[in-house]
Write a protein that holds these residues in place. Sequence first.
Motif, PDB file in Angstrom:
ATOM      1  N   VAL A 126       3.901  -2.913   4.331  1.00  0.00           N
ATOM      2  CA  VAL A 126       3.726  -1.631   5.112  1.00  0.00           C
ATOM      3  C   VAL A 126       5.147  -1.701   6.116  1.00  0.00           C
ATOM      4  N   ARG A 127       5.801  -0.714   6.141  1.00  0.00           N
ATOM      5  CA  ARG A 127       7.127  -0.830   6.997  1.00  0.00           C
ATOM      6  C   ARG A 127       7.056   0.614   8.133  1.00  0.00           C
ATOM      7  N   VAL A 128       7.346   0.320   9.256  1.00  0.00           N
ATOM      8  CA  VAL A 128       7.478   1.458  10.345  1.00  0.00           C
ATOM      9  C   VAL A 128       8.895   1.885  10.213  1.00  0.00           C
ATOM     10  N   VAL A 129       9.013   2.979   9.673  1.00  0.00           N
ATOM     11  CA  VAL A 129      10.263   3.720   9.574  1.00  0.00           C
ATOM     12  C   VAL A 129      10.659   4.019  10.965  1.00  0.00           C
ATOM     13  N   SER A 130       9.827   4.871  11.639  1.00  0.00           N
ATOM     14  CA  SER A 130      10.411   5.467  12.906  1.00  0.00           C
ATOM     15  C   SER A 130       9.162   5.811  13.707  1.00  0.00           C
ATOM     16  N   SER A 131       9.278   5.616  14.837  1.00  0.00           N
ATOM     17  CA  SER A 131       8.149   5.964  15.951  1.00  0.00           C
ATOM     18  C   SER A 131       8.646   6.039  17.236  1.00  0.00           C
ATOM     19  N   SER A 132       7.945   7.086  18.039  1.00  0.00           N
ATOM     20  CA  SER A 132       8.185   7.504  19.267  1.00  0.00           C
ATOM     21  C   SER A 132       7.250   6.786  20.161  1.00  0.00           C
ATOM     22  N   TYR A 133       6.201   6.201  19.574  1.00  0.00           N
ATOM     23  CA  TYR A 133       5.114   5.471  20.106  1.00  0.00           C
ATOM     24  C   TYR A 133       4.034   6.299  20.696  1.00  0.00           C
ATOM     25  N   ASP A 134       4.413   7.273  21.623  1.00  0.00           N
ATOM     26  CA  ASP A 134       3.537   8.337  22.120  1.00  0.00           C
ATOM     27  C   ASP A 134       3.126   9.750  21.732  1.00  0.00           C
ATOM     28  N   GLU A 135       3.965   9.823  20.355  1.00  0.00           N
ATOM     29  CA  GLU A 135       3.767  11.259  19.726  1.00  0.00           C
ATOM     30  C   GLU A 135       3.586  10.998  18.245  1.00  0.00           C
ATOM     31  N   PHE A 136       4.590  10.510  17.577  1.00  0.00           N
ATOM     32  CA  PHE A 136       4.463  10.350  16.121  1.00  0.00           C
ATOM     33  C   PHE A 136       4.916   8.948  15.655  1.00  0.00           C
ATOM     34  N   ALA A 137       4.678   8.729  14.472  1.00  0.00           N
ATOM     35  CA  ALA A 137       5.116   7.539  13.529  1.00  0.00           C
ATOM     36  C   ALA A 137       5.273   7.964  12.042  1.00  0.00           C
ATOM     37  N   ILE A 138       6.172   7.314  11.526  1.00  0.00           N
ATOM     38  CA  ILE A 138       6.259   7.302  10.057  1.00  0.00           C
ATOM     39  C   ILE A 138       6.206   6.142   9.486  1.00  0.00           C
ATOM     40  N   LEU A 139       5.633   5.878   8.624  1.00  0.00           N
ATOM     41  CA  LEU A 139       5.252   4.662   7.881  1.00  0.00           C
ATOM     42  C   LEU A 139       5.462   4.604   6.241  1.00  0.00           C
ATOM     43  N   PHE A 140       5.975   3.718   5.679  1.00  0.00           N
ATOM     44  CA  PHE A 140       6.400   3.417   4.442  1.00  0.00           C
ATOM     45  C   PHE A 140       5.340   2.526   3.978  1.00  0.00           C
ATOM     46  N   PHE A 141       4.515   2.630   2.791  1.00  0.00           N
ATOM     47  CA  PHE A 141       3.458   1.855   2.268  1.00  0.00           C
ATOM     48  C   PHE A 141       4.026   1.697   0.609  1.00  0.00           C
ATOM     49  N   LYS A 142       4.003   0.413   0.598  1.00  0.00           N
ATOM     50  CA  LYS A 142       4.417   0.277  -1.159  1.00  0.00           C
ATOM     51  C   LYS A 142       3.604  -1.032  -1.709  1.00  0.00           C
ATOM     52  N   LYS A 143       2.948  -0.663  -2.759  1.00  0.00           N
ATOM     53  CA  LYS A 143       2.044  -1.552  -3.515  1.00  0.00           C
ATOM     54  C   LYS A 143       2.480  -1.907  -4.746  1.00  0.00           C
ATOM     55  N   VAL A 144       2.146  -2.894  -5.406  1.00  0.00           N
ATOM     56  CA  VAL A 144       2.078  -3.198  -6.773  1.00  0.00           C
ATOM     57  C   VAL A 144       0.785  -3.419  -7.144  1.00  0.00           C
ATOM     58  N   PHE A 145       0.257  -2.659  -8.089  1.00  0.00           N
ATOM     59  CA  PHE A 145      -1.328  -2.666  -8.476  1.00  0.00           C
ATOM     60  C   PHE A 145      -1.172  -2.798 -10.003  1.00  0.00           C
ATOM     61  N   LYS A 146      -1.841  -3.906 -10.401  1.00  0.00           N
ATOM     62  CA  LYS A 146      -1.636  -4.150 -12.165  1.00  0.00           C
ATOM     63  C   LYS A 146      -0.502  -3.717 -12.625  1.00  0.00           C
ATOM     64  N   ASN A 147       0.610  -4.519 -12.018  1.00  0.00           N
ATOM     65  CA  ASN A 147       1.914  -4.442 -12.661  1.00  0.00           C
ATOM     66  C   ASN A 147       2.752  -3.075 -12.335  1.00  0.00           C
ATOM     67  N   ARG A 148       1.975  -2.152 -11.732  1.00  0.00           N
ATOM     68  CA  ARG A 148       2.724  -0.900 -11.444  1.00  0.00           C
ATOM     69  C   ARG A 148       2.964  -0.551  -9.812  1.00  0.00           C
ATOM     70  N   GLU A 149       4.288   0.000  -9.553  1.00  0.00           N
ATOM     71  CA  GLU A 149       4.784   0.106  -8.310  1.00  0.00           C
ATOM     72  C   GLU A 149       4.084   1.605  -7.977  1.00  0.00           C
ATOM     73  N   TYR A 150       3.526   1.620  -6.408  1.00  0.00           N
ATOM     74  CA  TYR A 150       3.099   2.861  -5.960  1.00  0.00           C
ATOM     75  C   TYR A 150       3.750   2.892  -4.630  1.00  0.00           C
ATOM     76  N   PHE A 151       4.121   4.010  -4.099  1.00  0.00           N
ATOM     77  CA  PHE A 151       4.470   4.111  -2.746  1.00  0.00           C
ATOM     78  C   PHE A 151       3.949   5.554  -2.247  1.00  0.00           C
ATOM     79  N   LYS A 152       4.071   5.385  -0.689  1.00  0.00           N
ATOM     80  CA  LYS A 152       3.437   6.519  -0.055  1.00  0.00           C
ATOM     81  C   LYS A 152       4.106   6.495   1.581  1.00  0.00           C
ATOM     82  N   MET A 153       4.262   7.576   2.022  1.00  0.00           N
ATOM     83  CA  MET A 153       4.921   7.884   3.352  1.00  0.00           C
ATOM     84  C   MET A 153       3.817   8.436   4.150  1.00  0.00           C
TER      85      MET A 153
END
Length: 197
Positions: A126-153
């Motif tokens: 999990v990576r915090v890409v950007s945040s104002s802390y009081d209004e918004f945050a954008i996070l990046f999630f990356k997982k390897v599941f059964k040898n396949r890569e998935y990501f979401k924002m």
Amino acid sequence: MARGVLWLGLVLLATLQVQVSSRSRIPAPALDTIPLQADFQDKQFQGRWYVIAIAGNSINKRRQGPVKMYSSTYRLLDNTTFSVTSLLVRNGLCDRLTRTFVQSSTPGQFTLGNINRYKGIQNYTVRVVSSSYDEFAILFFKKVFKNREYFKMTLYGRSKMVPDDLKGYFVLFVKSLGLTDNNILFFVPTGQCIDDD
């Protein structure tokens, strides 16, 4: 004879294209290409966040249709670990999911704690890409599941609504990672469950 070989070749080519298209997935970007919130402030980041939108290489908006919003509450356990509790509506009932995110040597970047509890997950970042802390945050999630890569924002808001320009920025950013409109879901606000503690 030549026509038979040609037809056989075309059938094999069509079969191969169907197999490739059914397995094709937008590749996950390398972690070092994803921005990281400068001078991450864990104490300011903790608290309830509403999930405004998600985008990812396993999301298909046409198949999923409208989805109710959920919330995730980050509680700092110590200086390096968050307990994250997500509240969502599933099959008309309230559901609670709790995970632990352990900070890596890079502030603002975390791994999933007790990863062995999650069958098939080999890596989860999990990576915090950007945040104002009081209004918004954008996070990046990356997982390897059964040898396949998935990501979401994920676009978080401290309230159930964020300004349209933030939504627009989120869409532009995820499209820069190769995702399309079909890979982006904006959630429908709800009062059911997600405000509970």
